[in-house]
Write a protein that holds these residues in place. Sequence first.
Motif, PDB file in Angstrom:
ATOM      1  N   THR A   1       0.741  -1.054   0.086  1.00 23.04           N
ATOM      2  CA  THR A   1      -0.217  -0.042  -0.060  1.00 23.04           C
ATOM      3  C   THR A   1       0.628   1.217   0.020  1.00 23.04           C
ATOM      4  O   THR A   1       2.044   1.236   0.448  1.00 23.04           O
ATOM      5  CB  THR A   1      -0.951   0.111   1.151  1.00 23.04           C
ATOM      6  N   ALA A   2       0.433   2.311  -0.540  1.00 23.12           N
ATOM      7  CA  ALA A   2       1.004   3.735  -0.509  1.00 23.12           C
ATOM      8  C   ALA A   2       1.420   4.210   0.607  1.00 23.12           C
ATOM      9  O   ALA A   2       2.432   4.375   0.959  1.00 23.12           O
ATOM     10  CB  ALA A   2       0.361   4.559  -1.592  1.00 23.12           C
ATOM     11  N   GLN A   3       0.410   4.164   1.403  1.00 25.84           N
ATOM     12  CA  GLN A   3       0.530   4.734   2.931  1.00 25.84           C
ATOM     13  C   GLN A   3       1.540   3.639   3.628  1.00 25.84           C
ATOM     14  O   GLN A   3       2.478   4.156   4.667  1.00 25.84           O
ATOM     15  CB  GLN A   3      -0.770   4.847   3.762  1.00 25.84           C
ATOM     16  N   GLY A   4       1.597   2.683   3.455  1.00 29.23           N
ATOM     17  CA  GLY A   4       2.273   1.590   4.243  1.00 29.23           C
ATOM     18  C   GLY A   4       3.778   1.973   3.894  1.00 29.23           C
ATOM     19  O   GLY A   4       4.678   2.106   4.764  1.00 29.23           O
ATOM     20  N   ALA A   5       4.084   1.986   2.611  1.00 34.65           N
ATOM     21  CA  ALA A   5       5.364   2.191   1.842  1.00 34.65           C
ATOM     22  C   ALA A   5       5.804   3.635   2.592  1.00 34.65           C
ATOM     23  O   ALA A   5       7.152   3.775   3.078  1.00 34.65           O
ATOM     24  CB  ALA A   5       5.368   2.442   0.314  1.00 34.65           C
TER      25      ALA A   5
ATOM     26  N   ALA B   1       1.777  -5.877   7.668  1.00 34.40           N
ATOM     27  CA  ALA B   1       1.188  -5.694   9.025  1.00 34.40           C
ATOM     28  C   ALA B   1       2.141  -5.836  10.063  1.00 34.40           C
ATOM     29  O   ALA B   1       2.479  -5.041  11.056  1.00 34.40           O
ATOM     30  CB  ALA B   1      -0.110  -6.668   9.149  1.00 34.40           C
ATOM     31  N   GLN B   2       2.957  -6.816   9.917  1.00 36.22           N
ATOM     32  CA  GLN B   2       3.873  -7.372  11.214  1.00 36.22           C
ATOM     33  C   GLN B   2       4.875  -5.972  11.210  1.00 36.22           C
ATOM     34  O   GLN B   2       5.200  -5.415  12.282  1.00 36.22           O
ATOM     35  CB  GLN B   2       4.659  -8.374  10.477  1.00 36.22           C
TER      36      GLN B   2
ATOM     37  N   ARG C   1      -5.495   2.952   5.674  1.00 36.92           N
ATOM     38  CA  ARG C   1      -5.220   3.245   4.333  1.00 36.92           C
ATOM     39  C   ARG C   1      -3.572   2.438   4.452  1.00 36.92           C
ATOM     40  O   ARG C   1      -3.385   1.730   3.450  1.00 36.92           O
ATOM     41  CB  ARG C   1      -4.863   4.558   4.004  1.00 36.92           C
ATOM     42  N   ALA C   2      -2.816   2.489   5.602  1.00 41.52           N
ATOM     43  CA  ALA C   2      -1.838   1.781   5.420  1.00 41.52           C
ATOM     44  C   ALA C   2      -1.869   0.420   5.525  1.00 41.52           C
ATOM     45  O   ALA C   2      -1.194  -0.313   4.893  1.00 41.52           O
ATOM     46  CB  ALA C   2      -0.741   2.149   6.680  1.00 41.52           C
ATOM     47  N   LEU C   3      -2.694  -0.243   5.930  1.00 40.69           N
ATOM     48  CA  LEU C   3      -3.021  -1.660   5.919  1.00 40.69           C
ATOM     49  C   LEU C   3      -3.895  -2.122   4.642  1.00 40.69           C
ATOM     50  O   LEU C   3      -3.969  -3.373   4.521  1.00 40.69           O
ATOM     51  CB  LEU C   3      -3.859  -2.034   7.357  1.00 40.69           C
ATOM     52  N   GLY C   4      -4.312  -1.337   3.896  1.00 41.37           N
ATOM     53  CA  GLY C   4      -5.019  -1.597   2.627  1.00 41.37           C
ATOM     54  C   GLY C   4      -6.452  -1.759   3.027  1.00 41.37           C
ATOM     55  O   GLY C   4      -7.158  -2.424   2.066  1.00 41.37           O
ATOM     56  N   ALA C   5      -7.070  -1.604   4.183  1.00 39.52           N
ATOM     57  CA  ALA C   5      -8.203  -1.441   4.514  1.00 39.52           C
ATOM     58  C   ALA C   5      -9.317  -0.431   3.822  1.00 39.52           C
ATOM     59  O   ALA C   5     -10.359  -0.658   3.644  1.00 39.52           O
ATOM     60  CB  ALA C   5      -8.583  -1.585   5.648  1.00 39.52           C
TER      61      ALA C   5
END
Lengths: 474, 270
Positions: free
Chosen positions: A129-133, A153-154, A204-208
Amino acid sequence: MAEGRALLACNAAAQALGVRADMPRAAALALAPALRVRERDPALEQATLEDAATWAGRYTPRVSIVTAPRVSIVTAPRASITQTAHAGGLLLEVAGSLKLFGGAAAILRGLRAGAAQLGLAADAACAPTAQGAWLLARAPADEAPCLDAGDLAQRLRALPLQALECDTAALAAVGLRTLGELLDLPRDSLARRYGPALCAELDRALGAQPDPRVFHAAPERFHAGLELPAEVEHAQALLFAARRLIAQLEGFLAARGGGAQGLRFTLFHRDAQTEIDIGLVRPVQDAERFALLAREKFSALALRAPVRKIALAVDAILPLAPASGDLLADELKPAGDWAQLAERLRARLGEQQVGGLAAHADHRPETAWRSAPVGGSGRKPGAKPTAGPHDPRGQRPMWLLEQPRRLQESSDAPCYAGRLELMAGPERIEVGWWDGREAARDYFIARNPAGALLCIYSERYRNDAGWYLHGIFG
Amino acid sequence: MPSVRALTDLLKQGFVWRAGELAHGGLPAVSTGFAALDEELPGGGWPAGVLTELLPEHEGIGELRALGPALARLSAQGRWIAWIAPPHLPYAPALQAAGLDLERVMIVRTRNATDALWAIEQALQSNACGAVLGWPGGASRTAAPGFAQLRRLQIAAEGSPALAFLFRPPQAAHTASPAALRLHLQSVQGELAVRIVKRRGGPLARPLLLRPAPVVPVARSIPQFLAPAAPAGRLGARPAPLPLAANHAVDRPALSDAAARFLPSRLAHG
């Protein structure tokens, strides 16, 4: 670097004096009175990000810019976060480019190296995900790309709270330290207590939650400038700055799949500017090639005044001629590139000094040849030359004198390093009355005592006519 | 026996040769087009990857015609021929007639000897050329390149697939040079005498006589009354009423008797 009352970043020398990047400005000045505080320049930051986005277009057309947040409250995050908390960044959607560039790890490496070439300090991370990256890049821990949702997630759970874009001061105050601890709290109360923005960011970070972004549109023409940190007096020293601009240009060209045939560097002096044009034989995308030519140009340059700023502009982006491979590649085939050689020579010797030749149908030797661009008409090499080896008009000298040379005469015979004897002739030409350069000459082949074969002529219709040397059979 | 193999490898690469034996090594060579010369040159032709110096006694004696067959062969392969700092204009129709593809000819003019040496080095290093013809004196022809500069060129040539020809004045034969092949050229009764000043292999006692592409075709030789045997007075005088060869520029038949009578008076007015 400071904005308002808050210090945002400091260099190693300041750190040695005890200044920390999260201090109020007054405290820092108290510790180090000689500290030079520069105001943050959001416009420059944005321009730098846009340049970088244009460069990053080489990996994917989908690049979006994350503008750095403005400072609202002075927080006390951990030092390692401070460096990135106020940084802007780029998000690249590379799912479609993984195969072409050899995987996410290779792209990450390329981005890190590229950022260094552009003179930027940057961290890079990869996530589904964009926010995750973005969060992973803000708190860099592991260089390996993260490729699936479970891993993401981890890794997110392990991030310090300050990696979040939302204001985390209130969360830190209740004793939370990592995102994992935050995620373990009941969502409803979290949203109620800290506002919907926090939960939205986590989702958003987790793709939900979907995370649409606006993509950066690269400009039609390339123009980039670089303010030099100090006035530069030697052209050679400019090369370093020029290389940065060239690296940017390469990314820009790669993003459009095109090449540049002409580059223009502009050097800004205090009250004047110098323009340096670099021309290429055909469109090129390769930064090394540009840098090589720039080096030749800059080394021949005498600066008339110190330079404060350097800019690079390319007006026309031309389609690249694709390199065609040969099925039966010959060992003797030239490995080097003639166009590269011609450019190199031109850059140092001057445009006019390197050229090709073409034959022209005319009886006057001085107009029977033309200078042509190197490589000529681009006719397929190896095709039959226009005139065969059997010229019905007889032998021609390998050398032509630029100006016919009047020969000395002794005892009625023309001399050129000794008395000449005529071997063959005459070949009579009487042409040119139509274009005002009339030639009525009898050409002879003559030999001197040393054995040199010469092409000489005598003018007809002219009473004082003597003998002229016009060519040498090399 | 790895040590023996290493030695044979070295011999094959041409970096080592045994005295008294021509270095027919792995050096790629391009036939000169003259069987007698091929026989005496290491590799059986103009060697690539080394510097070849040509020291003609006088310009115009056939130093370029001697290269003609090799250059034509390279040109037919689509390879580039670079002329660096030539003393005069290379004449396009003549190059074409010699079999060179003009599209693959690069003429480089330089302002001084330093630039000429630099350009020759670049051309050799680029691997783009089939042959590099250099006049290292530059346009001035006065500055002679020193040993160190020639050594640079020889090193550049070593990594290059090109034939590297340097044209130097004959006096250079008396000074040392790092070039692997040095030929002194002289015209002897219309033939080109090639003396091998230096080669990888034993010295050659006698000069070789070559007959480069004839310039003067027998059929088109000079009319008898203008021949060198004629009285000297005829040479300097205007050779006005000449029987014209059938293939001359204006392509008229030879002048009729009446026209020939008319010609001198018209000349006087013109």
